[in-house]
Design an enzyme around this catalytic site. Structure first.
Site, PDB file in Angstrom:
ATOM      1  N   ARG A 399       2.268  -6.504   1.919  1.00 50.32           N
ATOM      2  CA  ARG A 399       2.663  -6.148   3.148  1.00 50.32           C
ATOM      3  C   ARG A 399       4.325  -6.440   3.140  1.00 50.32           C
ATOM      4  NH1 ARG A 399       3.804  -7.265   8.343  1.00 50.32           N
ATOM      5  NH2 ARG A 399       3.143  -5.558  10.103  1.00 50.32           N
ATOM      6  N   CYS A 400       4.381  -7.719   2.755  1.00 48.46           N
ATOM      7  CA  CYS A 400       5.993  -8.098   2.717  1.00 48.46           C
ATOM      8  C   CYS A 400       6.921  -7.094   1.798  1.00 48.46           C
ATOM      9  CB  CYS A 400       6.013  -9.421   1.848  1.00 48.46           C
ATOM     10  SG  CYS A 400       5.303 -10.891   2.950  1.00 48.46           S
ATOM     11  N   MET A 401       6.303  -6.487   0.974  1.00 48.74           N
ATOM     12  CA  MET A 401       6.960  -5.628  -0.145  1.00 48.74           C
ATOM     13  C   MET A 401       7.060  -4.154   0.593  1.00 48.74           C
ATOM     14  SD  MET A 401       6.114  -6.755  -3.809  1.00 48.74           S
ATOM     15  CE  MET A 401       4.429  -6.242  -3.758  1.00 48.74           C
TER      16      MET A 401
END
EC number: 3.5.3.6
Length: 409
Positions: A399-401
């Site tokens: 999700r962060c990426m």
């Protein structure tokens, strides 16, 4: 005209996403300065790129259009005037003290003809040995003299492959975030450039819910779209309460479908960092959660009320709060690491809770979080497992990426 930003769900089928393939900025990390760049270790770039390419290919195989931050930014530099405008903004935040040095750096970057090469180099930073540095006698500021041994004229931006944080897409709008750490604040320059000047967005007159020059911090990892009526925002190490109050009113004023914001107070420990490192949505009624935050988690409701907002603390279990706001009979909280505290701590550190939903009940996860992944499978969630042994060293997961631009409702 179809709007280029359509985000009314955390789990709707993902159609378009923006990534950043890790570049030379990771090779400019040095052990003595890891804290400065918010890293705990140095990823091996070539392996990190292989892992990231696998991640991008996994999305493409699931019919997701993958755009790259570096390509979109480069596509805005269509003239010398556009390059000059971008570079002046970039250098304004590069902390170069000497006027003559700024001119040297400006000329260096302007000499790069290929816009994509230029963008890549601004992300990688600028080492002092890449320029002919004037002799010490020409350094007149105290800062320049004290920092003479520091190897960079302009710092690299190694966190850029976590595209979720510099801005967030909410509804048809963008929250252009004020980042927590000075080293990451410059990252929003690229989003600012893209949303103001790329034809895909500029022609649609992108609406901004928050601005990078606001005085209080907020980051995209703390911003989750749980439904077309409900946004969740984390009060965390990276996002402060005042920012949530500011953006709440703007969301209610300009994105009429949203009626409620839930503010999750997860504390300010680095191991939690953002809401999406301890809580993500994987299906209409299923969520990952890190068990360490459950006991002391405080949740506050911000709702539309007679042209303003109404705020109060929710005094109930997280399950009941989610059921009420999502109009569900029950929800399942899938605990990272299950009931094993050792596995929970280890797999949360390796972003076991940080899932990227690509459709309801289907997510992308790191393959290394074996315990949590098995629990997700047992709950009926379909997994697309990707390698992340190097990528995770930056403390971020799938999700962060990723920065979704379009999801099906």
């Amino acid at each position: 005209m179809t709007k280029p930003i359509q985000l009314f769900s955390e789990i709707g089928r993902l159609k378009t996403v923006m990534l950043h393939r890790p570049g030379v900025e990771l090779e400019n990390l040095m052990p003595d300065y890891l804290d400065r760049f918010l890293f705990d270790d140095i990823p091996f770039l070539q392996q990190a790129q292989k892992e990231h390419d696998f991640f991008a290919d996994t999305l493409r195989k699931n019919d997701v259009q993958v755009l790259y931050l570096e390509d979109l930014a480069a596509e805005t530099l269509v003239s010398s005037e556009a390059k000059e405008m971008f570079l002046n903004s970039y250098l304004d935040e590069a902390m170069i003290q000497e006027d003559f040095m700024r001119k040297e750096v400006f000329d260096f970057f302007m000499s790069i003809k290929d816009p994509r090469v230029l963008i890549d180099h601004t992300m990688a930073g600028l080492k002092k040995n890449e320029l002919t540095i004037p002799p010490r006698l020409n350094l007149t500021s105290l800062t320049s003299l004290v920092e003479e041994s520091y190897p960079f004229l302009i710092d690299p931006m190694p966190n850029l492959y976590f595209t979720r944080d510099p801005f967030a897409t909410i509804g048809n709008s963008v929250s252009m975030n004020r980042m927590y750490a000075p080293t990451r604040r410059r990252e929003t320059l690229y989003g600012n450039q893209i949303f103001h000047h790329h034809p895909l967005f500029a022609e649609n007159q992108t609406n901004f819910l928050y601005h990078r020059d606001d005085t209080t911090r907020i980051e995209g990892g703390d911003q989750l779209i749980l439904s077309d009526k409900l946004v969740a925002i984390g009060i965390s190490q990276r996002t402060e309460v005042a920012s949530i109050e500011k953006i709440a009113q703007t969301i209610f004023d300009t994105e009429p479908s949203f009626e409620h914001i839930l503010a999750f107070n997860i504390g300010e420990e680095r191991k939690f960092m953002h809401l999406d490192t301890v809580f993500t949505m994987v299906d209409v009624d299923k969520f990952t959660i890190h068990p360490e935050i459950e006991g002391e988690l405080s949740v506050y409701s911000i709702s539309k009320h007679q042209g303003g907002v109404q705020i109060f603390e929710e005094r109930d279990t997280l399950e009941n709060i989610l059921c009420r706001y999502l109009d569900l009979p029950e929800v399942a909280l899938i605990r990272c690491g299950g009931d094993d505290l050792t596995a929970a701590a280890r797999e949360q550190w390796n972003d076991g809770s940080n899932t990227l939903a690509i459709a309801p009940g289907e997510v992308v996860v790191y393959d290394r979080n074996i315990v949590t992944n098995q629990l997700l499978k047992s709950a009926g969630v379909k997994l697309n497992e990707v390698p992340g042994s190097e990528l995770v060293r930056g403390r971020g997961g799938p999700r962060c990426m990723s920065m979704p631009f379009v999801r099906e409702v």
